[in-house]
Design an enzyme around this catalytic site. Sequence first.
Site, PDB file in Angstrom:
ATOM      1  N   LYS A  14      24.797 -14.588   4.119  1.00 57.59           N
ATOM      2  CA  LYS A  14      23.463 -14.218   4.562  1.00 57.59           C
ATOM      3  C   LYS A  14      22.828 -15.340   5.385  1.00 57.59           C
ATOM      4  O   LYS A  14      21.870 -15.115   6.107  1.00 57.59           O
ATOM      5  CB  LYS A  14      22.556 -13.945   3.331  1.00 57.59           C
ATOM      6  CG  LYS A  14      23.072 -12.858   2.409  1.00 57.59           C
ATOM      7  CD  LYS A  14      22.231 -12.841   1.132  1.00 57.59           C
ATOM      8  CE  LYS A  14      22.875 -11.923   0.110  1.00 57.59           C
ATOM      9  NZ  LYS A  14      22.347 -12.195  -1.232  1.00 57.59           N
ATOM     10  N   GLY A  15      23.363 -16.548   5.249  1.00 52.04           N
ATOM     11  CA  GLY A  15      22.691 -17.747   5.734  1.00 52.04           C
ATOM     12  C   GLY A  15      22.349 -17.779   7.204  1.00 52.04           C
ATOM     13  O   GLY A  15      21.425 -18.469   7.613  1.00 52.04           O
TER      14      GLY A  15
ATOM     15  N   GLU B  12      27.124 -19.261  12.378  1.00 49.71           N
ATOM     16  CA  GLU B  12      27.114 -19.786  11.013  1.00 49.71           C
ATOM     17  C   GLU B  12      25.886 -20.656  10.810  1.00 49.71           C
ATOM     18  O   GLU B  12      25.336 -21.217  11.758  1.00 49.71           O
ATOM     19  CB  GLU B  12      28.420 -20.581  10.801  1.00 49.71           C
ATOM     20  CG  GLU B  12      28.590 -21.261   9.476  1.00 49.71           C
ATOM     21  CD  GLU B  12      28.588 -20.328   8.271  1.00 49.71           C
ATOM     22  OE1 GLU B  12      27.628 -19.559   8.099  1.00 49.71           O
ATOM     23  OE2 GLU B  12      29.547 -20.393   7.474  1.00 49.71           O
ATOM     24  N   ASP B  13      25.433 -20.742   9.567  1.00 52.75           N
ATOM     25  CA  ASP B  13      24.268 -21.585   9.282  1.00 52.75           C
ATOM     26  C   ASP B  13      24.645 -23.068   9.237  1.00 52.75           C
ATOM     27  O   ASP B  13      24.002 -23.905   9.841  1.00 52.75           O
ATOM     28  CB  ASP B  13      23.570 -21.155   7.975  1.00 52.75           C
ATOM     29  CG  ASP B  13      24.517 -21.050   6.782  1.00 52.75           C
ATOM     30  OD1 ASP B  13      25.743 -21.276   6.934  1.00 52.75           O
ATOM     31  OD2 ASP B  13      24.033 -20.738   5.680  1.00 52.75           O
TER      32      ASP B  13
ATOM     33  N   ASP C 165      30.086 -27.267   6.315  1.00 54.96           N
ATOM     34  CA  ASP C 165      30.005 -28.338   5.311  1.00 54.96           C
ATOM     35  C   ASP C 165      31.424 -28.874   5.091  1.00 54.96           C
ATOM     36  O   ASP C 165      31.892 -29.708   5.869  1.00 54.96           O
ATOM     37  CB  ASP C 165      29.385 -27.708   4.055  1.00 54.96           C
ATOM     38  CG  ASP C 165      29.121 -28.683   2.940  1.00 54.96           C
ATOM     39  OD1 ASP C 165      28.992 -29.884   3.205  1.00 54.96           O
ATOM     40  OD2 ASP C 165      29.035 -28.250   1.769  1.00 54.96           O
TER      41      ASP C 165
ATOM     42  N   PHE D 219      21.507 -31.691   0.579  1.00 56.92           N
ATOM     43  CA  PHE D 219      21.466 -30.244   0.433  1.00 56.92           C
ATOM     44  C   PHE D 219      20.194 -29.729   1.089  1.00 56.92           C
ATOM     45  O   PHE D 219      19.094 -30.178   0.774  1.00 56.92           O
ATOM     46  CB  PHE D 219      21.513 -29.819  -1.039  1.00 56.92           C
ATOM     47  CG  PHE D 219      21.758 -28.349  -1.182  1.00 56.92           C
ATOM     48  CD1 PHE D 219      23.046 -27.846  -1.110  1.00 56.92           C
ATOM     49  CD2 PHE D 219      20.698 -27.458  -1.326  1.00 56.92           C
ATOM     50  CE1 PHE D 219      23.276 -26.475  -1.192  1.00 56.92           C
ATOM     51  CE2 PHE D 219      20.914 -26.090  -1.409  1.00 56.92           C
ATOM     52  CZ  PHE D 219      22.213 -25.605  -1.348  1.00 56.92           C
ATOM     53  N   VAL D 220      20.352 -28.808   2.035  1.00 56.33           N
ATOM     54  CA  VAL D 220      19.203 -28.332   2.799  1.00 56.33           C
ATOM     55  C   VAL D 220      18.952 -26.839   2.561  1.00 56.33           C
ATOM     56  O   VAL D 220      19.867 -26.088   2.244  1.00 56.33           O
ATOM     57  CB  VAL D 220      19.375 -28.594   4.315  1.00 56.33           C
ATOM     58  CG1 VAL D 220      19.295 -30.078   4.620  1.00 56.33           C
ATOM     59  CG2 VAL D 220      20.681 -28.004   4.846  1.00 56.33           C
TER      60      VAL D 220
ATOM     61  N   ASP E  51      19.831 -21.083   1.640  1.00 51.64           N
ATOM     62  CA  ASP E  51      19.227 -20.877   0.331  1.00 51.64           C
ATOM     63  C   ASP E  51      19.665 -21.905  -0.700  1.00 51.64           C
ATOM     64  O   ASP E  51      20.674 -22.589  -0.548  1.00 51.64           O
ATOM     65  CB  ASP E  51      19.625 -19.504  -0.215  1.00 51.64           C
ATOM     66  CG  ASP E  51      21.077 -19.489  -0.708  1.00 51.64           C
ATOM     67  OD1 ASP E  51      21.975 -19.833   0.092  1.00 51.64           O
ATOM     68  OD2 ASP E  51      21.307 -19.178  -1.884  1.00 51.64           O
TER      69      ASP E  51
ATOM     70  N   ARG F 272      15.120 -18.950   1.773  1.00 49.43           N
ATOM     71  CA  ARG F 272      15.662 -18.506   3.069  1.00 49.43           C
ATOM     72  C   ARG F 272      14.558 -18.234   4.090  1.00 49.43           C
ATOM     73  O   ARG F 272      14.771 -18.306   5.288  1.00 49.43           O
ATOM     74  CB  ARG F 272      16.475 -17.212   2.907  1.00 49.43           C
ATOM     75  CG  ARG F 272      17.760 -17.374   2.106  1.00 49.43           C
ATOM     76  CD  ARG F 272      18.617 -16.122   2.274  1.00 49.43           C
ATOM     77  NE  ARG F 272      19.647 -15.993   1.257  1.00 49.43           N
ATOM     78  CZ  ARG F 272      20.846 -16.575   1.308  1.00 49.43           C
ATOM     79  NH1 ARG F 272      21.165 -17.354   2.312  1.00 49.43           N
ATOM     80  NH2 ARG F 272      21.725 -16.385   0.341  1.00 49.43           N
TER      81      ARG F 272
HETATM   82  P1  IMP Z   1      31.786 -24.916   3.698  1.00 50.70           P
HETATM   83  O1  IMP Z   1      31.791 -25.986   2.648  1.00 50.70           O
HETATM   84  O2  IMP Z   1      31.898 -25.486   5.080  1.00 50.70           O
HETATM   85  O3  IMP Z   1      32.836 -23.891   3.409  1.00 50.70           O
HETATM   86  O4  IMP Z   1      30.363 -24.241   3.624  1.00 50.70           O
HETATM   87  C1  IMP Z   1      30.213 -22.996   3.051  1.00 50.70           C
HETATM   88  C2  IMP Z   1      28.809 -22.501   2.940  1.00 50.70           C
HETATM   89  O5  IMP Z   1      28.143 -23.258   1.949  1.00 50.70           O
HETATM   90  C3  IMP Z   1      27.907 -22.565   4.151  1.00 50.70           C
HETATM   91  O6  IMP Z   1      28.106 -21.530   5.070  1.00 50.70           O
HETATM   92  C4  IMP Z   1      26.568 -22.408   3.463  1.00 50.70           C
HETATM   93  O7  IMP Z   1      26.295 -21.041   3.210  1.00 50.70           O
HETATM   94  C5  IMP Z   1      26.778 -23.156   2.164  1.00 50.70           C
HETATM   95  N1  IMP Z   1      26.203 -24.497   2.262  1.00 50.70           N
HETATM   96  C6  IMP Z   1      26.823 -25.661   2.525  1.00 50.70           C
HETATM   97  N2  IMP Z   1      25.958 -26.679   2.529  1.00 50.70           N
HETATM   98  C7  IMP Z   1      24.748 -26.135   2.278  1.00 50.70           C
HETATM   99  C8  IMP Z   1      23.420 -26.673   2.161  1.00 50.70           C
HETATM  100  O8  IMP Z   1      23.136 -27.887   2.301  1.00 50.70           O
HETATM  101  N3  IMP Z   1      22.432 -25.775   1.885  1.00 50.70           N
HETATM  102  C9  IMP Z   1      22.654 -24.441   1.718  1.00 50.70           C
HETATM  103  N4  IMP Z   1      23.876 -23.895   1.818  1.00 50.70           N
HETATM  104  C10 IMP Z   1      24.905 -24.734   2.098  1.00 50.70           C
HETATM  105 MG    MG Z   2      27.178 -19.588   4.989  1.00 46.06          MG
END
Ligand code: IMP
Ligand code: MG
Length: 179
Positions: free
Chosen positions: A45-46, A101-102, A105, A154-155, A161, A167
Amino acid sequence: MDRDAIKTPQVMLSQAQLTNRVAELGAEITRDYAAKDLVLVGVLKGSFMFMADLARAIDLPLRCDFLGLSSYGSSTKSTGVVAFTKDLSGPVEGRDVLIIEDIVDTGLTMAYLLKNLQTRKPASTRIASLLSKPARRQVEIDVDYLGFTIEDRFVVGYGLDFDGLYRNLPYIGTIDDGD
Ligand code: IMP
Ligand code: MG
């Protein structure tokens, strides 16, 4: 709902900073995708707020589709376990896919998605992400259109969210204590 437990985040990126950067990304994408068959693929949803603003900053004919991916669970650290919660509503074969993508990470979600989309034979696949936290990367991911690189905090807000909340904030903020 325990409303007393919902903190007001510290602003990291203001609404004005987001607006300006999204306009720049939109202009760049508009230049790069002229004469292409562009489909924006939002990761729910991000990405919903970023995608709504970015789409309006792209001055080209384009399509929008969405898919849902979850990296579990509701804590502030992602586990790397990825699951589809919703698939695209149509094929993307021969189209120029721009994943929206939002935040990237660890990169595990994007690595999984890129591999999956490849099997659907798009003409091209690129990534637009509002945020990137390179300090936490576990797999290398090329983000073609990046809003902001941020430190390992963490944002929340602007689509992102914590436990389903925040959100709707019009800015990006932090709720951790910065340690
Ligand atoms: P990945 O670790 O790159 O696979 O990130 C997966 C997902 O984790 C992202 O698309 C976000 O939805 C969520 N995420 C990662 N870091 C944050 C954060 O700081 N705040 C909120 N959601 C996060
Ligand atoms: Mg995401």
